[in-house]
Design a protein around this motif. Structure first.
Motif, PDB file in Angstrom:
ATOM      1  N   PRO A 123     -13.501   1.845   4.802  1.00 49.14           N
ATOM      2  CA  PRO A 123     -13.132   0.876   5.847  1.00 49.14           C
ATOM      3  C   PRO A 123     -12.099  -0.152   5.394  1.00 49.14           C
ATOM      4  N   GLU A 124     -12.241  -0.698   4.184  1.00 48.53           N
ATOM      5  CA  GLU A 124     -11.278  -1.698   3.716  1.00 48.53           C
ATOM      6  C   GLU A 124      -9.908  -1.088   3.480  1.00 48.53           C
ATOM      7  N   MET A 125      -9.889   0.132   2.956  1.00 47.39           N
ATOM      8  CA  MET A 125      -8.612   0.817   2.762  1.00 47.39           C
ATOM      9  C   MET A 125      -7.954   1.090   4.106  1.00 47.39           C
ATOM     10  N   ARG A 126      -8.748   1.552   5.069  1.00 53.41           N
ATOM     11  CA  ARG A 126      -8.198   1.839   6.401  1.00 53.41           C
ATOM     12  C   ARG A 126      -7.616   0.590   7.037  1.00 53.41           C
ATOM     13  N   GLU A 127      -8.253  -0.547   6.785  1.00 52.47           N
ATOM     14  CA  GLU A 127      -7.731  -1.804   7.322  1.00 52.47           C
ATOM     15  C   GLU A 127      -6.360  -2.112   6.735  1.00 52.47           C
ATOM     16  N   VAL A 128      -6.194  -1.874   5.429  1.00 55.56           N
ATOM     17  CA  VAL A 128      -4.886  -2.090   4.793  1.00 55.56           C
ATOM     18  C   VAL A 128      -3.851  -1.137   5.382  1.00 55.56           C
ATOM     19  N   PHE A 129      -4.224   0.130   5.545  1.00 56.30           N
ATOM     20  CA  PHE A 129      -3.300   1.107   6.116  1.00 56.30           C
ATOM     21  C   PHE A 129      -2.889   0.701   7.530  1.00 56.30           C
ATOM     22  N   GLU A 130      -3.861   0.227   8.318  1.00 53.67           N
ATOM     23  CA  GLU A 130      -3.572  -0.169   9.695  1.00 53.67           C
ATOM     24  C   GLU A 130      -2.653  -1.383   9.723  1.00 53.67           C
ATOM     25  N   GLN A 131      -2.870  -2.343   8.832  1.00 54.35           N
ATOM     26  CA  GLN A 131      -1.983  -3.500   8.751  1.00 54.35           C
ATOM     27  C   GLN A 131      -0.560  -3.085   8.406  1.00 54.35           C
ATOM     28  N   THR A 132      -0.433  -2.102   7.521  1.00 58.81           N
ATOM     29  CA  THR A 132       0.890  -1.604   7.139  1.00 58.81           C
ATOM     30  C   THR A 132       1.562  -0.916   8.316  1.00 58.81           C
ATOM     31  N   ARG A 133       0.809  -0.074   9.030  1.00 59.65           N
ATOM     32  CA  ARG A 133       1.379   0.597  10.200  1.00 59.65           C
ATOM     33  C   ARG A 133       1.810  -0.416  11.256  1.00 59.65           C
ATOM     34  N   THR A 134       0.999  -1.437  11.476  1.00 59.26           N
ATOM     35  CA  THR A 134       1.336  -2.464  12.457  1.00 59.26           C
ATOM     36  C   THR A 134       2.617  -3.186  12.060  1.00 59.26           C
ATOM     37  N   ALA A 135       2.771  -3.485  10.783  1.00 55.22           N
ATOM     38  CA  ALA A 135       3.995  -4.137  10.308  1.00 55.22           C
ATOM     39  C   ALA A 135       5.211  -3.242  10.549  1.00 55.22           C
ATOM     40  N   MET A 136       5.049  -1.934  10.344  1.00 56.35           N
ATOM     41  CA  MET A 136       6.152  -1.005  10.586  1.00 56.35           C
ATOM     42  C   MET A 136       6.491  -0.931  12.071  1.00 56.35           C
ATOM     43  N   VAL A 137       5.463  -0.939  12.912  1.00 59.57           N
ATOM     44  CA  VAL A 137       5.696  -0.921  14.361  1.00 59.57           C
ATOM     45  C   VAL A 137       6.436  -2.176  14.791  1.00 59.57           C
TER      46      VAL A 137
END
Length: 221
Positions: A123-137
């Protein structure tokens, strides 16, 4: 730096921030030749010249250390692929994808293990990945008005889909490069205007449909 093997610098006591940075740096070096789940606390402590107990003074667990490594990689990737605002919009997009392709190619095993290995289920890793994707978007949406595309809800959704598309084809390409690097770049670059223009067309169709009176049937041309 204190405790790192092979250094000749004078020993000095490192502050907490410096020590954490040193340990993260060592972890990043290890990721060059092994996946994330093979980075052990023992290896890091030994390389840093500190006890395992001291390492846990800065990171409460191996898991926390791995999460911090992933955060560092995500920030580094975003910085390395930052758009060159001196370029024209499509050249800016291509430059970003070129930098991204180079970045993930140099860190193939790390990238694949993060997004498709055991880390992807945390879950914590997925949160980091999601934050990165959001920044790219968000940064992609920022530049779309330069090519005449307003970032409405449909376009925003399309850009999120494009980021996911690029991520997925990257994993497949790194595992089995069925096309060469230049073809991969052109595929990723070409997909963005394709999905965003489709979203714009969807919005225009919806607006045109709203102009037809509800009690008047739409006539075929």
């Amino acid at each position: 730096m204190e405790g790192v093997k092979g250094t000749d610098t004078k020993r000095r006591r490192l502050g907490p921030a410096e020590r954490r940075a040193q340990l993260i740096d060592l972890g990043m070096r290890m990721l060059a030749d092994r996946p994330l789940d093979q980075i052990s606390v023992e290896d890091i402590a030994d390389e840093a010249g500190v006890s395992r107990g001291l390492l846990f003074h800065y990171f409460s667990s191996k898991h926390e250390f791995h999460v911090e490594l992933v955060r560092h990689i995500s920030r580094d990737m975003l910085e390395c692929t930052a758009p060159d605002e001196t370029l024209e919009p499509f050249d800016m997009l291509r430059g970003t994808i070129v930098a991204y392709a180079d970045y993930v190619t140099e860190r193939r095993d790390t990238y694949v293990s993060m997004l498709r290995g055991t880390a992807s289920g945390d879950p914590e890793m997925r949160e980091v990945f999601e934050q990165t994707r959001t920044a790219m978007v968000e940064r992609t949406l920022r530049y779309l008005p330069d090519i005449g595309i307003d970032a409405g809800p449909a376009v925003r959704l399309a850009v999120r889909g494009w980021v996911a598309f690029v991520e997925d084809i990257t994993i497949a390409w790194l595992r089995e490069p069925a096309i060469d690097r230049d073809e991969f770049i052109e595929l990723a670059v070409g997909a963005l205007p394709a999905v965003t223009y489709a979203a714009v067309a969807l919005g225009e169709t919806a607006r045109a449909g709203s102009l037809v009176p509800k009690d008047e049937p739409t006539r075929l041309a």
